[in-house]
Design a protein around this motif. Structure first.
Motif, PDB file in Angstrom:
ATOM      1  N   GLU A 103       0.824  -1.215   0.000  1.00  0.00           N
ATOM      2  CA  GLU A 103       0.000   0.000   0.000  1.00  0.00           C
ATOM      3  C   GLU A 103       0.857   1.262   0.000  1.00  0.00           C
ATOM      4  N   PHE A 184      -9.953  -5.860  -3.298  1.00  0.00           N
ATOM      5  CA  PHE A 184      -9.056  -5.245  -2.302  1.00  0.00           C
ATOM      6  C   PHE A 184      -8.113  -4.236  -2.949  1.00  0.00           C
ATOM      7  N   ARG A 197       2.045 -11.116  -8.477  1.00  0.00           N
ATOM      8  CA  ARG A 197       2.645 -11.503  -7.202  1.00  0.00           C
ATOM      9  C   ARG A 197       3.005 -12.993  -7.163  1.00  0.00           C
ATOM     10  N   VAL A 253     -11.483 -13.271   1.920  1.00  0.00           N
ATOM     11  CA  VAL A 253     -10.945 -12.070   1.272  1.00  0.00           C
ATOM     12  C   VAL A 253     -12.017 -11.281   0.509  1.00  0.00           C
TER      13      VAL A 253
HETATM   14  C1  PBG Z   1      -1.327  -7.032   0.899  1.00  0.00           C
HETATM   15  C2  PBG Z   1      -2.617  -7.666   1.122  1.00  0.00           C
HETATM   16  C3  PBG Z   1      -3.555  -8.104   0.169  1.00  0.00           C
HETATM   17  C4  PBG Z   1      -4.668  -8.544   0.900  1.00  0.00           C
HETATM   18  C5  PBG Z   1      -4.368  -8.395   2.243  1.00  0.00           C
HETATM   19  N1  PBG Z   1      -3.091  -7.867   2.362  1.00  0.00           N
HETATM   20  C6  PBG Z   1      -3.525  -8.044  -1.301  1.00  0.00           C
HETATM   21  C7  PBG Z   1      -2.528  -8.805  -2.056  1.00  0.00           C
HETATM   22  O1  PBG Z   1      -1.707  -9.541  -1.529  1.00  0.00           O
HETATM   23  O2  PBG Z   1      -2.532  -8.663  -3.285  1.00  0.00           O
HETATM   24  C8  PBG Z   1      -5.942  -9.053   0.303  1.00  0.00           C
HETATM   25  C9  PBG Z   1      -7.129  -8.933   1.177  1.00  0.00           C
HETATM   26  C10 PBG Z   1      -8.425  -9.074   0.478  1.00  0.00           C
HETATM   27  O3  PBG Z   1      -8.514  -9.348  -0.741  1.00  0.00           O
HETATM   28  O4  PBG Z   1      -9.448  -8.884   1.157  1.00  0.00           O
HETATM   29  N2  PBG Z   1      -0.210  -7.806   0.833  1.00  0.00           N
END
Ligand code: PBG
Length: 303
Positions: A103, A184, A197, A253
């Motif tokens: 973020e 997200f 990722r 999620v």
């Molecule tokens: C960041 C993170 C992510 C989520 C939580 N922490 C996104 C990602 O790894 O791409 C996803 C949470 C959600 O989709 O509710 N590392």
């Protein structure tokens, strides 16, 4: 009388997004019913959650400025550090902080980068420093979510060196490279500028690797482990709980939330019944705690 699984407010963790750039709550389009909060409104919302009977929140910060290093992540005056302090001042909630750089970095990746390569080891001290800044602000639990190798060890060492020996680590141990994180990316503005990722998060096809990832995190000092996402990975969750007997979290999620919310908005599903069923099944599969965007809704039911 014959139900083998029950749910309670104590099992659920409500995620909260705090945005440094806004002065009033802003709806998240891709997650109907969810909001980004301003720093001014976060303590009041936390109070509402506590009054409803919830005991824990998971904080995500959206900083005013992003840079290559993600330096706003470990700024003692950063958005997350201020939000933690504000919540701890007004409530007794357990405050868990998401500990990741995505973020905060301009490229949106969870680690430092060189060209298009993730610099795993160079990222570790930054995660350590960020953890210490969260603990200093009053965080009860830090939750590293970046899937960098050896992040737990680096964070444990940094916390201990600064005297935060009692701050537990909830590690996102088995975090899959999932398309269900889609909404997200809008909520936390953590979309990446290039690539994906898959170099650090897990292949959805893999099961054994998840057990290995969890074991490594435990050896490095994780106090709690997590499987994420939840519903497509209940087999992994069950195995992790059975094999390691650790406090085990599951993260329902954003995509899991939005699918049900969208179907409900069209009248295709009963939202309450759907989230109750999904949460019960995640608990049945071995979760001691569930991070869910429905925590507040659940608490409102007063069950
Ligand atoms: C960041 C993170 C992510 C989520 C939580 N922490 C996104 C990602 O790894 O791409 C996803 C949470 C959600 O989709 O509710 N590392």
């Amino acid at each position: 009388m014959v139900a083998e699984t029950g749910l309670s407010c104590n099992d659920l963790v409500q995620p909260i997004f705090v945005d440094e750039r806004i002065s009033e709550p802003k709806a998240i389009d891709a997650m109907p019913g969810q909001f980004r909060l301003s720093l001014e409104s976060v303590a009041a919302e936390a109070q509402v959650l506590e009054d409803l009977g919830l005991s824990a929140v998971l904080l995500f910060g959206l900083p005013a400025q992003k840079d290559e290093m993600g330096s706003a992540a470990y700024d003692p005056q950063g958005i997350i550090q201020k939000a933690v302090a504000a919540i701890k001042e007004t409530t007794n909630l357990i405050v868990i902080t998401d500990l990741c750089l995505c973020e905060y970095t301009s490229h949106g990746h969870c680690g430092l980068v060189k060209g298009e390569k993730i610099l795993n080891d160079e990222t570790l001290p930054i995660l350590g420093e960020t953890a210490v800044s969260h603990a200093l602000a009053g965080a009860d639990i830090v939750a590293p979510s970046g899937m960098m190798d050896h992040m737990v060890q680096a964070i444990r060492t940094a916390l201990d060196l600064d005297g935060y020996t009692d701050t537990p680590i909830l590690s996102y141990s088995a975090k899959y490279a999932s398309t269900f994180y889609g909404p997200f990316r809008e909520a936390a503005e953590s979309g990446f500028a290039w690539g994906d990722r898959k170099g650090y998060q897990m292949n959805p096809a893999n099961f054994s690797e998840a057990l290995w990832e969890v074991q490594l995190d435990i050896e490095e000092g994780a106090d709690m482990v997590m499987v994420k996402p939840a519903m497509p990975y209940l087999d992994v969750l069950r195995a992790v709980k059975d094999m390691f007997a650790m406090p085990t979290a599951a993260y329902q999620v954003s995509g899991e939330y939005s699918m049900i919310a969208a179907a409900a908005a069209r009248g295709w599903l009963d939202e309450r019944a759907a989230f109750m069923e999904s949460l019960t099944c995640i608990k049945r599969a071995g979760a001691d705690m569930i991070i869910t965007y429905w925590a507040k809704e659940y608490a409102r039911l007063g069950l």
